[in-house]
Every structure is written in C-alpha cells, then in structure tokens.
Scaffold this motif. Structure first.
Motif, PDB file in Angstrom:
ATOM      1  N   VAL A  62      10.780  -1.261   3.828  1.00 48.90           N
ATOM      2  CA  VAL A  62       9.488  -0.708   3.404  1.00 48.90           C
ATOM      3  C   VAL A  62       8.433  -1.807   3.327  1.00 48.90           C
ATOM      4  O   VAL A  62       8.693  -2.902   2.818  1.00 48.90           O
ATOM      5  CB  VAL A  62       9.613  -0.025   2.027  1.00 48.90           C
ATOM      6  N   PHE A  63       7.246  -1.500   3.839  1.00 48.60           N
ATOM      7  CA  PHE A  63       6.112  -2.411   3.703  1.00 48.60           C
ATOM      8  C   PHE A  63       5.000  -1.695   2.956  1.00 48.60           C
ATOM      9  O   PHE A  63       4.556  -0.628   3.361  1.00 48.60           O
ATOM     10  CB  PHE A  63       5.609  -2.870   5.076  1.00 48.60           C
ATOM     11  N   TYR A  64       4.570  -2.281   1.832  1.00 46.03           N
ATOM     12  CA  TYR A  64       3.496  -1.708   1.018  1.00 46.03           C
ATOM     13  C   TYR A  64       2.237  -2.536   1.214  1.00 46.03           C
ATOM     14  O   TYR A  64       2.237  -3.764   1.038  1.00 46.03           O
ATOM     15  CB  TYR A  64       3.902  -1.701  -0.459  1.00 46.03           C
ATOM     16  N   ILE A  65       1.132  -1.872   1.558  1.00 43.16           N
ATOM     17  CA  ILE A  65      -0.132  -2.554   1.838  1.00 43.16           C
ATOM     18  C   ILE A  65      -1.125  -2.280   0.714  1.00 43.16           C
ATOM     19  O   ILE A  65      -1.391  -1.123   0.375  1.00 43.16           O
ATOM     20  CB  ILE A  65      -0.744  -2.059   3.163  1.00 43.16           C
ATOM     21  N   THR A  66      -1.676  -3.347   0.144  1.00 38.62           N
ATOM     22  CA  THR A  66      -2.731  -3.171  -0.848  1.00 38.62           C
ATOM     23  C   THR A  66      -4.114  -3.385  -0.233  1.00 38.62           C
ATOM     24  O   THR A  66      -5.100  -2.825  -0.702  1.00 38.62           O
ATOM     25  CB  THR A  66      -2.546  -4.138  -2.026  1.00 38.62           C
ATOM     26  N   TRP A  67      -4.193  -4.205   0.806  1.00 42.26           N
ATOM     27  CA  TRP A  67      -5.441  -4.388   1.554  1.00 42.26           C
ATOM     28  C   TRP A  67      -5.086  -4.948   2.932  1.00 42.26           C
ATOM     29  O   TRP A  67      -3.978  -5.471   3.123  1.00 42.26           O
ATOM     30  CB  TRP A  67      -6.421  -5.289   0.809  1.00 42.26           C
ATOM     31  N   HIS A  68      -6.015  -4.843   3.869  1.00 42.71           N
ATOM     32  CA  HIS A  68      -5.682  -5.166   5.255  1.00 42.71           C
ATOM     33  C   HIS A  68      -6.496  -6.297   5.868  1.00 42.71           C
ATOM     34  O   HIS A  68      -6.174  -6.767   6.954  1.00 42.71           O
ATOM     35  CB  HIS A  68      -5.863  -3.915   6.121  1.00 42.71           C
ATOM     36  N   ASP A  69      -7.568  -6.751   5.188  1.00 42.37           N
ATOM     37  CA  ASP A  69      -8.419  -7.783   5.794  1.00 42.37           C
ATOM     38  C   ASP A  69      -8.905  -8.751   4.732  1.00 42.37           C
ATOM     39  O   ASP A  69      -9.984  -8.568   4.179  1.00 42.37           O
ATOM     40  CB  ASP A  69      -9.607  -7.114   6.493  1.00 42.37           C
ATOM     41  N   PRO A  70      -8.098  -9.799   4.406  1.00 41.35           N
ATOM     42  CA  PRO A  70      -6.790 -10.122   4.998  1.00 41.35           C
ATOM     43  C   PRO A  70      -5.699  -9.179   4.498  1.00 41.35           C
ATOM     44  O   PRO A  70      -5.925  -8.382   3.578  1.00 41.35           O
ATOM     45  CB  PRO A  70      -6.549 -11.550   4.520  1.00 41.35           C
ATOM     46  N   LEU A  71      -4.521  -9.306   5.100  1.00 44.30           N
ATOM     47  CA  LEU A  71      -3.408  -8.417   4.784  1.00 44.30           C
ATOM     48  C   LEU A  71      -2.750  -8.841   3.471  1.00 44.30           C
ATOM     49  O   LEU A  71      -2.275  -9.963   3.343  1.00 44.30           O
ATOM     50  CB  LEU A  71      -2.394  -8.438   5.929  1.00 44.30           C
ATOM     51  N   TRP A  72      -2.735  -7.910   2.504  1.00 46.96           N
ATOM     52  CA  TRP A  72      -2.139  -8.171   1.196  1.00 46.96           C
ATOM     53  C   TRP A  72      -0.989  -7.201   0.942  1.00 46.96           C
ATOM     54  O   TRP A  72      -1.019  -6.051   1.369  1.00 46.96           O
ATOM     55  CB  TRP A  72      -3.183  -7.982   0.085  1.00 46.96           C
ATOM     56  N   SER A  73       0.012  -7.706   0.228  1.00 46.09           N
ATOM     57  CA  SER A  73       1.145  -6.862  -0.152  1.00 46.09           C
ATOM     58  C   SER A  73       1.623  -7.277  -1.533  1.00 46.09           C
ATOM     59  O   SER A  73       0.943  -8.020  -2.244  1.00 46.09           O
ATOM     60  CB  SER A  73       2.270  -6.980   0.880  1.00 46.09           C
TER      61      SER A  73
ATOM     62  N   PHE B  38      -4.961   2.596   4.929  1.00 49.02           N
ATOM     63  CA  PHE B  38      -4.151   3.635   5.553  1.00 49.02           C
ATOM     64  C   PHE B  38      -4.544   3.828   7.014  1.00 49.02           C
ATOM     65  O   PHE B  38      -3.685   3.884   7.910  1.00 49.02           O
ATOM     66  CB  PHE B  38      -4.327   4.937   4.770  1.00 49.02           C
ATOM     67  N   GLU B  39      -5.851   3.907   7.270  1.00 54.12           N
ATOM     68  CA  GLU B  39      -6.309   4.078   8.651  1.00 54.12           C
ATOM     69  C   GLU B  39      -5.925   2.862   9.488  1.00 54.12           C
ATOM     70  O   GLU B  39      -5.520   2.997  10.643  1.00 54.12           O
ATOM     71  CB  GLU B  39      -7.832   4.285   8.681  1.00 54.12           C
ATOM     72  N   TRP B  40      -6.060   1.674   8.889  1.00 49.02           N
ATOM     73  CA  TRP B  40      -5.691   0.451   9.607  1.00 49.02           C
ATOM     74  C   TRP B  40      -4.205   0.466   9.958  1.00 49.02           C
ATOM     75  O   TRP B  40      -3.811   0.131  11.082  1.00 49.02           O
ATOM     76  CB  TRP B  40      -6.014  -0.770   8.745  1.00 49.02           C
ATOM     77  N   ALA B  41      -3.369   0.859   8.994  1.00 48.45           N
ATOM     78  CA  ALA B  41      -1.925   0.875   9.224  1.00 48.45           C
ATOM     79  C   ALA B  41      -1.550   1.853  10.335  1.00 48.45           C
ATOM     80  O   ALA B  41      -0.596   1.618  11.087  1.00 48.45           O
ATOM     81  CB  ALA B  41      -1.190   1.245   7.936  1.00 48.45           C
ATOM     82  N   LYS B  42      -2.297   2.944  10.461  1.00 50.68           N
ATOM     83  CA  LYS B  42      -2.001   3.939  11.488  1.00 50.68           C
ATOM     84  C   LYS B  42      -2.497   3.526  12.867  1.00 50.68           C
ATOM     85  O   LYS B  42      -1.957   3.972  13.882  1.00 50.68           O
ATOM     86  CB  LYS B  42      -2.634   5.287  11.118  1.00 50.68           C
TER      87      LYS B  42
END
Length: 267
Positions: free
Chosen positions: A141-152, A208-212
């Motif tokens: 499982v990968f949980y994303i809190t933000w994407h720019d930069p990528l945070w988990s 979410f949109e970024w991950a998709k």
C-alpha cells in the motif's frame, strides 16, 4: 465537572461532541468543522496559533489542548490560572484511552463507556479478520498526503498503523513520520493499492487526480488494476472517534474481498 470547555484541536472538538458535550463547548479553532454544530461556536484562532486573550475572554473552566501546545500555549494559559488538559494519542489505542479520559474528567463516564465499546467493537471487526493473514496475503500500500513534492507517511505514524491493522503493508515504512519520498522508490516497491488523501482546500482532489494520471505510476499494479482510492484527510489525521472510520475504509480499499463498504461518511 467542567461547564465551559474550550477546544484547541479539531480532534478534541470531535471527541467532546461525540460524548454529548456540545452545549458545554464555548470555543473551538477555526479548523473545527465536524460536527456541523462546531461551526457555530466562537473561534479562538488556528490549531497551531490559538489566541490566548480570546481563550481567556471565554472564561473556560477547562481547556482541552494537544501536544503542539506544550511549549508556549499551555504554560501561558496556566500562568493565567486556567485548567488545561492535553491529549496526545499516538495510535488507535491511545485515542480510545483519550476518549475515556475526557469522559471521566467531564462527568460523562456512562456515555463514554458506550462510545468506547462501539469503537473497540468496530476495530475488532477489522483486526479479527486481518491479524492472521499471511505475508503474501497483505497487499503493498502507498498512501499519498501530497504530490508536489511527493509526501507519504512512514514508521511512527497512526496512518501506518491503519494500513497494518487493515491488512496491508506500507511501502513507505522506511521513512520516518510524515516525509517526502522519491517516485522512483514508490515504483520500485510496486504498490498494489494507492490511497490519496483529500482536504487541502481548493486543491483537495489534486493528489488523487495525480495518482490516477501520473504516467510514471502507470507501471504499478495499483494503476493496472484500477485500485487508486481517495479518502478525506480529516478521517485519517484527526485523533478522534472518526479514525475508526478511516480504519474501516482502509480495510475496504485493501481487502474488498473481505470487507464491505463502510457506513462512515467519506469525501
């Protein structure tokens, strides 16, 4: 028994209302938006930046604080003679204990006992089915809190505990706390499930949109099998009763073959 309570954290506010103490809450932060009744309470500033004078003006006989307030806010309030109690749960067990403590100090032990029993029952309904899963039965499982930069989130976080109790393996467990992670590392670990949080104002759906849509994630099992999900960040990050709902959603995302769709509201 406190009659005028000021909450310095959204999670505290949710606990107070869950125990039927809404009428005694005389002040909350600008971020306290659940339940809706909390929006009508007087505001004492932000979670990290409460206004000391506003709190004092409300004449509370209990201020419910958090660990973020330990160095400056709590000493300042105590110097003015106010009674302050801080909650700092690190996991689900800690949240359950904090709910019990709040119930005890507010004279709501009977209501609290019922609420705690419900929370523990819901947690067991998940863990009883995931605790004996074999390693090969636990999706990455990968949980994303933000994407720019990528945070988990990694070790030492309540989110990692949610992933593990829900029967998954956190691919970001090598990082500590809330931190950045390279997308190359994510791809190398090939997540089978990706969960992105929402709740960043106008940009709340962006992770979410970024991950998709991020082309580089197209090689992962999660994207190939259309297993990219979105969850309200408030469910995951607020250390209150609703975090049990976050566990139920994680379990549903990670093991839909075992768990049905939860009843807890999700954005």
């Amino acid at each position: 028994i406190p009659q005028r309570i000021v909450s310095l954290a959204p999670s505290n506010t949710e606990i107070l209302f869950a125990l039927g103490l809404g009428e005694k809450v005389v002040g909350v932060t600008e971020h306290c938006n659940c339940p809706l009744e909390a929006l009508n309470k007087p505001k004492i500033g932000g979670f990290a930046t409460p206004d000391i004078e506003e709190i004092i003006a409300l004449q509370p006989d209990l201020v419910l604080a958090a660990d973020i307030h330990a160095n400056e806010v709590i000493p300042a309030l105590e110097e003015r003679g106010l009674t302050v109690f801080a909650l700092a749960p690190g996991n689900l067990d800690g949240i359950v204990k904090d709910v019990q403590i709040v119930g005890k100090i507010t004279g709501r032990e009977e209501e609290t006992s019922e609420r705690v029993a419900q929370m523990e029952s819901r947690i067991r309904a998940i863990t009883d089915k995931t605790k004996d899963l074999k390693p090969e039965e636990k999706p990455r499982v990968f949980y994303i809190t933000w994407h720019d930069p990528l945070w988990s989130v990694g070790s030492g976080t309540a989110t990692q505990e949610l992933i593990e109790k829900a029967g998954g393996v956190n691919i970001a467990q090598s990082i500590t706390g809330h931190n950045t992670i390279d997308i190359e590392t994510v791809i190398a670990h090939d997540p089978e499930v990706i969960i992105a949080c929402s709740g960043h104002g106008e940009a709340e759906a962006e992770p979410f949109e970024w991950a998709k849509e991020e082309p580089r994630l197209g090689v992962t099992e999660a994207r190939k099998n259309n297993r990219v999900y979105q969850i309200d960040a408030d469910l995951v990050t607020r250390a209150g009763p609703r975090m049990v709902g976050a566990l139920e959603w994680f379990a549903y995302f990670i093991h839909p073959e075992i768990f049905g769709k939860p009843k807890e509201v999700i954005k």
